[in-house]
Design a protein around this motif. Structure first.
Motif, PDB file in Angstrom:
ATOM      1  N   GLY A  15      -4.719 -20.368  28.988  1.00  0.00           N
ATOM      2  CA  GLY A  15      -3.509 -20.361  29.892  1.00  0.00           C
ATOM      3  C   GLY A  15      -3.205 -21.558  30.672  1.00  0.00           C
ATOM      4  N   ARG A  16      -4.262 -22.446  30.940  1.00  0.00           N
ATOM      5  CA  ARG A  16      -3.979 -23.540  31.269  1.00  0.00           C
ATOM      6  C   ARG A  16      -3.116 -24.504  30.265  1.00  0.00           C
ATOM      7  NH1 ARG A  16      -8.919 -26.247  31.084  1.00  0.00           N
ATOM      8  NH2 ARG A  16      -7.923 -28.006  31.751  1.00  0.00           N
ATOM      9  N   VAL A  17      -3.429 -24.396  29.049  1.00  0.00           N
ATOM     10  CA  VAL A  17      -2.842 -25.134  27.795  1.00  0.00           C
ATOM     11  C   VAL A  17      -1.439 -24.837  27.692  1.00  0.00           C
ATOM     12  CG1 VAL A  17      -2.681 -25.640  25.433  1.00  0.00           C
ATOM     13  CG2 VAL A  17      -4.924 -25.333  26.707  1.00  0.00           C
ATOM     14  N   THR A  18      -0.986 -23.480  27.905  1.00  0.00           N
ATOM     15  CA  THR A  18       0.254 -23.241  27.900  1.00  0.00           C
ATOM     16  C   THR A  18       1.077 -23.221  28.977  1.00  0.00           C
ATOM     17  OG1 THR A  18      -0.364 -20.690  28.412  1.00  0.00           O
ATOM     18  CG2 THR A  18      -0.246 -21.447  26.212  1.00  0.00           C
ATOM     19  N   GLU A  19       0.390 -23.231  30.146  1.00  0.00           N
ATOM     20  CA  GLU A  19       1.222 -23.416  31.501  1.00  0.00           C
ATOM     21  C   GLU A  19       1.790 -24.868  31.251  1.00  0.00           C
ATOM     22  OE1 GLU A  19      -1.073 -20.820  34.615  1.00  0.00           O
ATOM     23  OE2 GLU A  19      -1.920 -22.740  34.551  1.00  0.00           O
ATOM     24  N   ARG A  46      -1.557 -31.175  23.859  1.00  0.00           N
ATOM     25  CA  ARG A  46      -2.773 -32.050  23.173  1.00  0.00           C
ATOM     26  C   ARG A  46      -3.737 -32.465  24.360  1.00  0.00           C
ATOM     27  NH1 ARG A  46       0.394 -34.190  18.848  1.00  0.00           N
ATOM     28  NH2 ARG A  46      -0.349 -33.344  16.988  1.00  0.00           N
ATOM     29  N   VAL A  47      -3.163 -32.890  25.589  1.00  0.00           N
ATOM     30  CA  VAL A  47      -3.778 -33.606  26.656  1.00  0.00           C
ATOM     31  C   VAL A  47      -4.872 -32.244  27.335  1.00  0.00           C
ATOM     32  CG1 VAL A  47      -3.933 -34.445  28.864  1.00  0.00           C
ATOM     33  CG2 VAL A  47      -2.432 -35.092  27.191  1.00  0.00           C
ATOM     34  N   VAL A  48      -4.485 -31.248  27.438  1.00  0.00           N
ATOM     35  CA  VAL A  48      -5.341 -30.227  27.968  1.00  0.00           C
ATOM     36  C   VAL A  48      -6.207 -29.765  26.948  1.00  0.00           C
ATOM     37  CG1 VAL A  48      -5.128 -27.977  29.311  1.00  0.00           C
ATOM     38  CG2 VAL A  48      -3.367 -29.729  29.676  1.00  0.00           C
ATOM     39  N   LEU A  49      -5.945 -29.525  25.808  1.00  0.00           N
ATOM     40  CA  LEU A  49      -6.692 -29.057  24.814  1.00  0.00           C
ATOM     41  C   LEU A  49      -7.870 -29.731  24.410  1.00  0.00           C
ATOM     42  CD1 LEU A  49      -3.939 -27.740  21.972  1.00  0.00           C
ATOM     43  CD2 LEU A  49      -5.603 -26.268  23.056  1.00  0.00           C
ATOM     44  N   ALA A  50      -7.591 -31.134  24.607  1.00  0.00           N
ATOM     45  CA  ALA A  50      -8.848 -32.204  24.535  1.00  0.00           C
ATOM     46  C   ALA A  50      -9.866 -31.983  25.655  1.00  0.00           C
ATOM     47  CB  ALA A  50      -8.324 -33.621  24.728  1.00  0.00           C
ATOM     48  N   ILE A  52     -10.951 -28.722  26.380  1.00  0.00           N
ATOM     49  CA  ILE A  52     -11.633 -27.596  26.177  1.00  0.00           C
ATOM     50  C   ILE A  52     -12.861 -27.422  25.281  1.00  0.00           C
ATOM     51  CG2 ILE A  52     -10.967 -25.081  25.676  1.00  0.00           C
ATOM     52  CD1 ILE A  52      -8.432 -25.555  26.551  1.00  0.00           C
ATOM     53  N   ASP A  53     -13.818 -26.870  25.650  1.00  0.00           N
ATOM     54  CA  ASP A  53     -14.966 -26.798  24.754  1.00  0.00           C
ATOM     55  C   ASP A  53     -14.651 -25.835  23.664  1.00  0.00           C
ATOM     56  OD1 ASP A  53     -16.551 -28.442  26.400  1.00  0.00           O
ATOM     57  OD2 ASP A  53     -17.795 -26.889  27.427  1.00  0.00           O
ATOM     58  N   GLY A  80     -14.562 -30.786  20.396  1.00  0.00           N
ATOM     59  CA  GLY A  80     -15.471 -30.710  19.223  1.00  0.00           C
ATOM     60  C   GLY A  80     -16.902 -29.736  19.544  1.00  0.00           C
ATOM     61  N   ARG A  81     -17.092 -29.205  20.665  1.00  0.00           N
ATOM     62  CA  ARG A  81     -18.198 -28.405  21.089  1.00  0.00           C
ATOM     63  C   ARG A  81     -17.955 -27.229  20.548  1.00  0.00           C
ATOM     64  NH1 ARG A  81     -17.756 -31.433  26.125  1.00  0.00           N
ATOM     65  NH2 ARG A  81     -19.420 -32.969  26.090  1.00  0.00           N
ATOM     66  N   PRO A  82     -18.844 -26.294  20.242  1.00  0.00           N
ATOM     67  CA  PRO A  82     -18.697 -24.749  19.903  1.00  0.00           C
ATOM     68  C   PRO A  82     -17.773 -24.050  21.039  1.00  0.00           C
ATOM     69  CG  PRO A  82     -21.183 -25.434  19.514  1.00  0.00           C
ATOM     70  CD  PRO A  82     -20.405 -26.488  20.280  1.00  0.00           C
TER      71      PRO A  82
END
Length: 354
Positions: A15-19, A46-50, A52-53, A80-82
């Protein structure tokens, strides 16, 4: 999902990404530049996705079909984490709507365990039918439109003339529109945005009962992720536009007669979905900018728990801009950098905890 870390609700983080994407894209509402809408949303995502675990691979992206500035199929996202996940993403479902000031554009993102999402290859369109939970199990894509409308009406305890079918207003859907009119159903024609339209069939107060017609394959898989969370149903069939695409389908081993159900489109019991309104539509309110920031309206869901959240959030740009570059172009409404269709270099951080 098999990864232990997936026990947290990733939908809230999505939700943070889509916001962020919605707020960046919303600055371009009505300004006539659809490429800038897409670019702004992609940059913010892209910035917010980077942060996220997750170790995500984009299986469904809009870049290939729309020649957009990408999040492209095969791109790896997250830190890159699970957990290891498939990703379906549309930075803005309705870039043209946003650029022209139209209703119903969304920023959307969905995740499911690695290897669970259907990849339609070169076939960018599908014939579709979608309904909510109250009509799940009664529709059949192989049946005439009139038959399906009658079945949905019985399941919902309505007359057919009380139903509202939502259909993309395209020449390829003239037969669907004509059949729905013969049956006596109400019709809501939309120019774009059939992810939102499919989801609306599963929202009780949306006023939408069934989605019909031919639309994008990426949108079908993304909408299927949402309907998996809501208990709805979707059936699709690949729809080649010409002999070239029929040949590509044949060479790729795709069965053009097969009806794909929800589990064919995403065969996972733990699906996460987030969508934020860019412009106001049937499903969500669009971004509202105020003196100190913006208000957003977001839908986040998880199939494993069946939890559906509608989140209205106020964002303070002065504070957010201190901690993330995702809001660099949002706060002041400055244009994004020149459009680049080059695929960026994706750097993978260490999997060790910091």
């Amino acid at each position: 999902m098999s990864d232990q870390q997936a026990e947290r609700n990733l939908a809230l983080e999505l939700g943070r990404v889509t916001e962020a994407a919605a707020m960046a894209a919303g600055r371009w509402q009505g300004r006539g530049n659809k490429e800038a809408v897409d670019q702004a949303a992609v940059d913010a995502m892209r910035v917010v996705l980077a942060s996220i675990d997750m170790d995500g691979i984009v299986v469904i992206g809009e870049g290939e079909k729309d020649e957009a500035p990408m999040l492209y199929n095969g791109e790896r996202i997250g830190n890159g984490r699970p957990p290891h996940v498939d990703v379906a993403v549309d930075p803005v479902d309705g870039t043209r709507l946003t650029a022209e000031g139209g209703p119903g554009a969304l920023a959307v993102l969905a995740l499911a365990e690695r290897g669970s999402m259907y990849a339609p290859g070169p076939l960018v369109y599908m014939d579709k039918i979608a309904v909510g939970e109250d009509a799940a199990g009664v529709v059949d894509l192989n049946a005439p439109v009139e038959h399906n409308l009658a079945a949905v009406a019985r399941a919902k305890g309505k007359d057919v003339d009380d139903l509202t079918a939502i259909i993309l207003d395209r020449p390829r859907n003239h037969d669907h529109i004509a059949a729905a009119r013969r049956a006596g159903a109400r019709i809501r024609l939309i120019r774009d945005g059939d992810i939102s339209a499919a989801i609306a069939t599963a929202v009780p107060d949306s006023g939408i009962d069934v989605l019909l017609g031919i639309g994008g394959s990426p949108e079908a898989v993304t909408a299927a992720c949402a309907l998996a969370c809501m208990g709805g149903e979707m059936q699709c069939r690949l729809w080649p536009r010409d002999d070239t695409e029929r040949g590509l389908a044949r060479d790729g081993g795709f069965d053009l007669d097969a009806v794909l159900g929800l589990r064919d489109l995403v065969h996972s019991d733990d699906v996460f979905f987030a969508g934020s309104g860019v412009t106001t539509g049937e499903l969500l309110e669009g971004v509202r900018y105020v003196a100190d920031g913006a208000w957003t309206h977001t839908l986040v869901m998880r199939s494993k728990t069946g939890t559906v959240r509608f989140i209205e959030a106020h964002h303070r740009f002065d504070r957010l801009s201190r901690i993330t570059g995702a809001y660099a172009h949002v706060a002041g409404g400055a244009p994004p950098p020149p459009l680049s269709r080059a695929r960026p270099e994706i750097t993978r951080p260490s999997s060790q905890s910091s």
